[in-house]
Design an enzyme around this catalytic site. Structure first.
Site, PDB file in Angstrom:
ATOM      1  N   SER A 148       0.867  -1.145  -0.001  1.00  0.00           N
ATOM      2  CA  SER A 148       0.105  -0.091  -0.025  1.00  0.00           C
ATOM      3  C   SER A 148       0.877   1.409  -0.034  1.00  0.00           C
ATOM      4  O   SER A 148       2.036   1.099   0.536  1.00  0.00           O
ATOM      5  CB  SER A 148      -0.894  -0.036   1.328  1.00  0.00           C
ATOM      6  OG  SER A 148      -1.474   1.164   1.431  1.00  0.00           O
ATOM      7  N   TYR A 162      -1.571   0.270  10.456  1.00  0.00           N
ATOM      8  CA  TYR A 162      -1.665  -0.392   9.330  1.00  0.00           C
ATOM      9  C   TYR A 162      -0.431  -0.209   8.321  1.00  0.00           C
ATOM     10  O   TYR A 162       0.066  -0.837   7.616  1.00  0.00           O
ATOM     11  CB  TYR A 162      -2.997   0.474   8.607  1.00  0.00           C
ATOM     12  CG  TYR A 162      -3.015   0.084   7.306  1.00  0.00           C
ATOM     13  CD1 TYR A 162      -3.652  -1.497   6.791  1.00  0.00           C
ATOM     14  CD2 TYR A 162      -2.748   0.982   6.413  1.00  0.00           C
ATOM     15  CE1 TYR A 162      -3.974  -1.685   5.501  1.00  0.00           C
ATOM     16  CE2 TYR A 162      -3.086   0.615   4.880  1.00  0.00           C
ATOM     17  CZ  TYR A 162      -3.683  -0.596   4.567  1.00  0.00           C
ATOM     18  OH  TYR A 162      -3.738  -0.871   3.212  1.00  0.00           O
TER      19      TYR A 162
END
Length: 254
Positions: A148, A162
């Site tokens: 990501s 995250y």
């Protein structure tokens, strides 16, 4: 778009019940690969497999949980029985659970680590021999890890854990090239920006969910199919060509 070198390959895609994983499975099957779709939701998997088969593709639904080592091992065994060894792996399963760090949501931290990091490792460990054996026989062999943009963005408040898990995936991918590259197994790390998916639906903080909605309104998103096209492109290159790191964002996302 049609890509060469994917027909006849055997792919394993995790997180394949929706979003990027579903789109990757559909795209690879459309290019002629046999695709094993892994996820926890049996009904959803069967629906995606049905769509692929209706379009003439080959697909297998395999219910599995990447946070459970025995489940991953059983899934790979089932794939071997149905399709033989795997030569293309897409580690896509992931979860995003943002909250302020002072909330000390250890349950969320552990879930993200188990899914986004340890789950990736479990899958790699279960298929590493398949990949190296395929490469040794002169076939293309690919490990694609979906990370990501969050691996790099430090100003995205409340997404620290995250982002840390995705940074781990990005760094893991880089280090694995040292192990796999000399044996002709390609490792590609793909870092999408804002993309249509179910990730935002996991957020239980109303303010943070609205924040994501505002970002989408301001910058737009990639479609899951557009990210899947990137996966198909990199895995269809000649086997001596490794596109090792790709960051793909909506044009308006800085």
């Amino acid at each position: 778009m049609s890509y060469e070198n994917l027909a006849g390959r055997t792919a394993l895609v995790t997180g394949a019940a929706s979003g990027i994983g579903e789109a990757v499975a559909v795209e690879l099957a459309a290019q002629g690969a046999k695709v094993a779709l892994l996820a926890r939701r049996a009904e959803r998997l069967e629906a995606v497999v049905g769509k692929i088969r209706a379009d003439g593709g080959q697909a297998l639904a395999v219910v599995a949980d990447v946070t459970d080592g025995a489940s991953v091992d059983a899934a790979v065994e089932r794939i071997h029985e149905a399709y033989g060894s795997v030569d293309l792996v897409v580690n896509n399963a992931g979860v995003m659970l943002p909250n302020p760090i002072e909330d000390a949501r250890v349950d969320e931290w552990q879930r993200m680590i188990d899914t986004n990091v340890t789950g990736v490792l479990r899958v790699i460990g279960a298929v590493a021999k398949d990949l190296t054996d395929a490469a040794a026989r002169g076939r293309s062999a690919d490990l694609v890890n979906v990370s990501s943009i969050g691996a790099h963005v430090t100003g995205f408040t409340n997404y620290a854990v995250y982002g840390a898990t995705k940074a781990a995936v990005t760094h893991l991918s880089a280090l694995l090239r040292g192990e796999f590259g000399p044996r002709d197994v390609r490792v590609t790390n793909i870092e999408p920006g804002l993309t249509e998916s179910e990730l935002a639906s996991h957020i239980d903080n109303d303010g943070l969910r609205e924040q994501v909605g505002g970002m989408v309104d301001a910058m737009g998103t990639l479609s899951a199919a557009e990210v899947a096209d990137v996966v198909a492109y990199v895995t269809s290159r000649p086997r001596h060509v490794n596109l090792r790191q790709i960051m793909v964002l909506p044009t308006r996302q800085a």
